[in-house]
Write a protein that holds these residues in place. Sequence first.
Motif, PDB file in Angstrom:
ATOM      1  N   THR A 121      19.916 -35.060  12.386  1.00 20.43           N
ATOM      2  CA  THR A 121      19.903 -33.722  11.805  1.00 20.43           C
ATOM      3  C   THR A 121      18.488 -33.435  11.333  1.00 20.43           C
ATOM      4  N   ILE A 122      18.235 -32.225  10.915  1.00 22.21           N
ATOM      5  CA  ILE A 122      16.872 -31.902  10.475  1.00 22.21           C
ATOM      6  C   ILE A 122      16.500 -32.628   9.190  1.00 22.21           C
ATOM      7  N   THR A 123      17.504 -33.145   8.485  1.00 19.98           N
ATOM      8  CA  THR A 123      17.212 -33.871   7.251  1.00 19.98           C
ATOM      9  C   THR A 123      17.405 -35.375   7.389  1.00 19.98           C
ATOM     10  N   GLY A 124      17.637 -35.855   8.610  1.00 17.81           N
ATOM     11  CA  GLY A 124      17.748 -37.291   8.821  1.00 17.81           C
ATOM     12  C   GLY A 124      18.954 -37.681   9.652  1.00 17.81           C
ATOM     13  N   PRO A 125      19.066 -38.978   9.988  1.00 15.92           N
ATOM     14  CA  PRO A 125      20.167 -39.448  10.823  1.00 15.92           C
ATOM     15  C   PRO A 125      21.482 -39.551  10.050  1.00 15.92           C
ATOM     16  N   VAL A 126      22.592 -39.377  10.786  1.00 19.12           N
ATOM     17  CA  VAL A 126      23.938 -39.504  10.224  1.00 19.12           C
ATOM     18  C   VAL A 126      24.755 -40.354  11.192  1.00 19.12           C
ATOM     19  N   ASN A 127      25.479 -41.338  10.669  1.00 17.24           N
ATOM     20  CA  ASN A 127      26.369 -42.164  11.485  1.00 17.24           C
ATOM     21  C   ASN A 127      27.782 -41.607  11.411  1.00 17.24           C
ATOM     22  N   LEU A 128      28.445 -41.501  12.569  1.00 19.40           N
ATOM     23  CA  LEU A 128      29.851 -41.115  12.635  1.00 19.40           C
ATOM     24  C   LEU A 128      30.628 -42.299  13.180  1.00 19.40           C
ATOM     25  N   ILE A 129      31.723 -42.652  12.505  1.00 19.85           N
ATOM     26  CA  ILE A 129      32.532 -43.801  12.896  1.00 19.85           C
ATOM     27  C   ILE A 129      33.984 -43.357  13.013  1.00 19.85           C
ATOM     28  N   SER A 130      34.612 -43.718  14.117  1.00 19.12           N
ATOM     29  CA  SER A 130      36.033 -43.467  14.306  1.00 19.12           C
ATOM     30  C   SER A 130      36.724 -44.815  14.419  1.00 19.12           C
ATOM     31  N   ALA A 131      37.758 -45.010  13.604  1.00 19.92           N
ATOM     32  CA  ALA A 131      38.474 -46.293  13.609  1.00 19.92           C
ATOM     33  C   ALA A 131      39.966 -46.062  13.531  1.00 19.92           C
ATOM     34  N   PHE A 168      24.703 -43.879  20.980  1.00 25.40           N
ATOM     35  CA  PHE A 168      25.778 -44.855  20.837  1.00 25.40           C
ATOM     36  C   PHE A 168      25.277 -46.028  20.001  1.00 25.40           C
ATOM     37  N   ILE A 169      26.046 -46.400  18.959  1.00 29.42           N
ATOM     38  CA  ILE A 169      25.681 -47.548  18.122  1.00 29.42           C
ATOM     39  C   ILE A 169      26.460 -48.779  18.560  1.00 29.42           C
ATOM     40  N   CYS A 170      27.801 -48.692  18.523  1.00 34.18           N
ATOM     41  CA  CYS A 170      28.606 -49.846  18.914  1.00 34.18           C
ATOM     42  C   CYS A 170      30.050 -49.439  19.150  1.00 34.18           C
ATOM     43  N   SER A 171      30.756 -50.330  19.817  1.00 31.73           N
ATOM     44  CA  SER A 171      32.189 -50.176  20.025  1.00 31.73           C
ATOM     45  C   SER A 171      32.805 -51.558  19.895  1.00 31.73           C
ATOM     46  N   THR A 172      33.838 -51.666  19.068  1.00 30.98           N
ATOM     47  CA  THR A 172      34.557 -52.925  18.920  1.00 30.98           C
ATOM     48  C   THR A 172      36.010 -52.677  19.303  1.00 30.98           C
ATOM     49  N   THR A 173      36.859 -53.634  19.010  1.00 30.17           N
ATOM     50  CA  THR A 173      38.270 -53.497  19.359  1.00 30.17           C
ATOM     51  C   THR A 173      38.877 -52.239  18.759  1.00 30.17           C
ATOM     52  N   ASN A 174      38.593 -51.969  17.490  1.00 34.46           N
ATOM     53  CA  ASN A 174      39.269 -50.879  16.791  1.00 34.46           C
ATOM     54  C   ASN A 174      38.378 -49.728  16.347  1.00 34.46           C
ATOM     55  N   LEU A 175      37.097 -49.737  16.685  1.00 35.96           N
ATOM     56  CA  LEU A 175      36.243 -48.632  16.248  1.00 35.96           C
ATOM     57  C   LEU A 175      35.134 -48.367  17.237  1.00 35.96           C
ATOM     58  N   THR A 176      34.576 -47.171  17.106  1.00 36.85           N
ATOM     59  CA  THR A 176      33.381 -46.798  17.851  1.00 36.85           C
ATOM     60  C   THR A 176      32.486 -45.993  16.914  1.00 36.85           C
ATOM     61  N   ALA A 177      31.172 -46.096  17.110  1.00 34.12           N
ATOM     62  CA  ALA A 177      30.228 -45.442  16.205  1.00 34.12           C
ATOM     63  C   ALA A 177      29.060 -44.846  16.984  1.00 34.12           C
ATOM     64  N   ILE A 178      28.593 -43.688  16.508  1.00 34.58           N
ATOM     65  CA  ILE A 178      27.409 -43.045  17.080  1.00 34.58           C
ATOM     66  C   ILE A 178      26.489 -42.620  15.940  1.00 34.58           C
ATOM     67  N   LYS A 179      25.258 -42.315  16.293  1.00 37.58           N
ATOM     68  CA  LYS A 179      24.287 -41.784  15.336  1.00 37.58           C
ATOM     69  C   LYS A 179      23.817 -40.441  15.871  1.00 37.58           C
ATOM     70  N   ILE A 180      23.773 -39.454  14.977  1.00 41.44           N
ATOM     71  CA  ILE A 180      23.243 -38.147  15.354  1.00 41.44           C
ATOM     72  C   ILE A 180      22.073 -37.823  14.443  1.00 41.44           C
ATOM     73  N   ILE A 229      35.218 -41.001  19.851  1.00 37.34           N
ATOM     74  CA  ILE A 229      34.392 -39.910  19.329  1.00 37.34           C
ATOM     75  C   ILE A 229      34.052 -39.014  20.506  1.00 37.34           C
ATOM     76  N   ILE A 230      34.186 -37.716  20.284  1.00 41.06           N
ATOM     77  CA  ILE A 230      33.812 -36.724  21.285  1.00 41.06           C
ATOM     78  C   ILE A 230      32.771 -35.818  20.640  1.00 41.06           C
ATOM     79  N   SER A 231      31.630 -35.649  21.311  1.00 45.21           N
ATOM     80  CA  SER A 231      30.575 -34.761  20.823  1.00 45.21           C
ATOM     81  C   SER A 231      30.369 -33.649  21.833  1.00 45.21           C
ATOM     82  N   LEU A 232      30.287 -32.441  21.333  1.00 42.72           N
ATOM     83  CA  LEU A 232      30.041 -31.305  22.210  1.00 42.72           C
ATOM     84  C   LEU A 232      28.580 -31.284  22.643  1.00 42.72           C
TER      85      LEU A 232
END
Length: 143
Positions: free
Chosen positions: A133-143, A119-131, A108-111
Amino acid sequence: MDYAQTFYLQPTSIQSNSNKNQTSHNIQQFRLQKNSNLPWSTSSTTAIDVIQINLAKSKVATAHLEKLASEININHFLVQEPYVKEGKIAGVPRKWHQWLSSNNKAGIISLPSTNNPIFICSTTNLTAIKIQTITGPVNLISA
């Protein structure tokens, strides 16, 4: 009073060619849009612009992300098979935030314009972050 939330995920397929000698890469662009009529919201609509792309371990394709980000209003890239050198996604500006899975196949690349991704977690095949927003948190996962 009903505070039900609606999420719209609208993919758009676009093609990117740096020049005629290179293979075009299929890119998925998503806009996660959250309509909110909550009384504490400062805006009626919040959008997060994300591109998902398989870079096929290409140095040229990975370096092309900076140009793509300047041409299209993008906040985050969910990347698969980026070009990695010394444990980092090579070819992206240093000021950009980046996270990789332990096998370097998902990232995951964030500008810098994003609000402090966590940063939430990173495993063998995925990585996840939380961002946030003004209306609440959003999780982004790349696998």
